[in-house]
Scaffold this active site. Structure first.
Site, PDB file in Angstrom:
ATOM      1  CE  LYS A  92    -115.606  29.671 -88.365  1.00  0.00           C
ATOM      2  NZ  LYS A  92    -116.588  30.270 -89.572  1.00  0.00           N
ATOM      3  N   GLY A 194    -116.576  45.294 -89.742  1.00  0.00           N
ATOM      4  CA  GLY A 194    -115.398  44.264 -90.368  1.00  0.00           C
ATOM      5  C   GLY A 194    -115.758  44.103 -91.640  1.00  0.00           C
ATOM      6  CG  HIS A 195    -112.991  41.589 -93.482  1.00  0.00           C
ATOM      7  ND1 HIS A 195    -112.234  40.950 -92.798  1.00  0.00           N
ATOM      8  CD2 HIS A 195    -111.847  41.972 -94.693  1.00  0.00           C
ATOM      9  CE1 HIS A 195    -111.084  41.383 -92.853  1.00  0.00           C
ATOM     10  NE2 HIS A 195    -110.596  41.799 -94.118  1.00  0.00           N
TER      11      HIS A 195
END
Ligand code: NAD
Length: 366
Positions: A92, A194-195
């Site tokens: 990440k 959010g998304h």
């Protein structure tokens, strides 16, 4: 001059002690003066394959917070990719900055060069603060990027798939807690519009839930409240609501001592990574309080499943089928928790770690 003392960063925390405690293979600090890029790429484990995980852009209060996030998130990716049965390791990245103000094409391309320099050991994708078109800029510098727009041969935004597996995991939790996986009439608080949060709200709305939503940005709350006819609540108010299900869909560590003393829900099931501030303490505390915790890395795997489909050139049917498997896998984790008297996060990690250990033992032969 090198000494045998651990190097410290910001106070007493040693980077190498932390990295060795969490088992990371490699951590890369990326700096580009011209664009102001400050990023950290953390590769946790590559036993199962190249490390794949998104890039997060967030306004961290300090560098230590950004490093901790990169380390915790990449470790989570190792378990997520393993339990989802993908041939991927965990990694990440975080970029320090405000995505609404500091994200530029040049900054993303500078970042893409650092990803390229890892020669495929790390493959990036979207996370908080990033979208598919940002991936196009990164792709100008490296082929080790996924979550590309469909027009560029990618499978597009992974968020709908993340929302779908989160929804599957929530339904499995309802099955365990209420004896039926119907969510009709359930009161659900969604933290973060959010998304993924918005796609999840769509599923919950279709199933007839009563939905409460909070977001860091007031304009986002207003948008989803108007669009879906749901109720907006304050950032802290969300923990005091009388709901059946709390769904963390923003940032991590929102399940902690303070919030667990307030939360009145039966189930915690959301898409945010690293929801438990401390996996052992807060995993156990959920159990003691009779709150069923659906492990985050298990139920939010839809995005990486879709991104993996892009990497191996698989199709949408394969992705959908793989996402649906999350329902049964979540039920298996709940069963394991009852059977072994352990918290659900611990059980999910054990399943993921067993796969990694078994593959690590296989020897190369010619
Ligand atoms: P996003 O950036 O689109 O949305 C996150 C939202 O959370 C933003 O609107 C932000 O303003 C809000 N937020 C931040 N802090 C908040 C707070 N304290 N209270 C309420 N809202 C807050 O990100 P996303 O892609 O929707 O991802 C959401 C979470 O899901 C993240 O933890 C991410 O790592 C995780 N996740 C996302 C995917 C994916 O496919 N996008 C996959 C797996 C996991």
């Amino acid at each position: 001059m090198l000494t045998n003392k651990s190097t410290t960063i910001m106070g007493e925390v040693s980077v190498f002690d932390k990295v060795s405690e969490m088992g990371h293979e490699q951590v890369v600090f990326c700096h580009d003066e011209a664009t102001g890029l400050k990023a950290i790429i953390a590769v946790h484990n590559t036993v199962l394959g190249p490390a794949l995980g998104g890039t997060r852009m967030w306004m961290y209060e300090n560098e230590q917070q950004a490093l901790n996030d990169a380390l915790r998130l990449s470790r989570g990716m190792t378990f997520k990719n393993s339990i989802a049965g993908l041939n991927l390791g965990g990694g990440k990245a975080v970029i320090i900055g405000d995505a609404r103000k500091h994200k530029t094409e040049a900054l993303l391309r500078a970042y893409g060069k650092f990803v390229r320099n890892l020669n495929g050991k790390y493959i990036t994708a979207e996370d908080v603060g990033m979208n598919s078109s940002d991936m196009e800029h990164i792709a100008a510098e490296t082929k080790h990027v996924s979550g590309m727009p469909e027009a560029r041969g990618g499978l597009g935004d992974p968020s709908p798939f993340t929302a779908y597996t989160t929804y599957m995991g929530m339904k499995a939790a309802a099955k365990k807690a209420y004896g039926t996986d119907s969510l009709a009439g359930k009161r659900v608080s969604v933290q973060g519009a959010g998304h993924v949060g918005e796609y999840l709200i769509q599923h919950l709305k279709e199933e007839g839930c009563q939905i409460y939503v909070s977001d860091f940005y007031a304009d986002r709350v207003k948008e989803v409240v108007n669009k879906y006819g749901i109720e907006g609540v304050g950032l802290d108010e969300i923990y005091d609501l009388d709901v059946d299900i709390y769904s963390p869909c923003a940032l991590g560590a929102t399940v902690n001592d303070e919030t667990l003393s307030k939360l009145k829900c039966d189930i915690i099931a959301g898409c945010a990574n690293n929801q438990l501030a401390d996996e052992k303490i807060h995993g156990d505390l959920c159990r003691e309080k009779g709150i069923l915790y659906a492990p985050d890395f298990l139920i939010n795997s839809g995005g990486v499943i879709n991104v993996y489909a892009e990497v191996i050139s698989s199709n949408k049917e394969w992705t959908k089928h793989k996402c649906e498997e999350v329902y049964d896998q979540t039920l298996r984790v709940f069963e394991g928790s009852d059977e072994h008297n352990k918290n659900t996060q611990e059980v999910a990690i054990e399943i993921a770690q067993q796969r990694i250990d078994s593959i690590a033992k296989t020897k190369a032969t010619f």
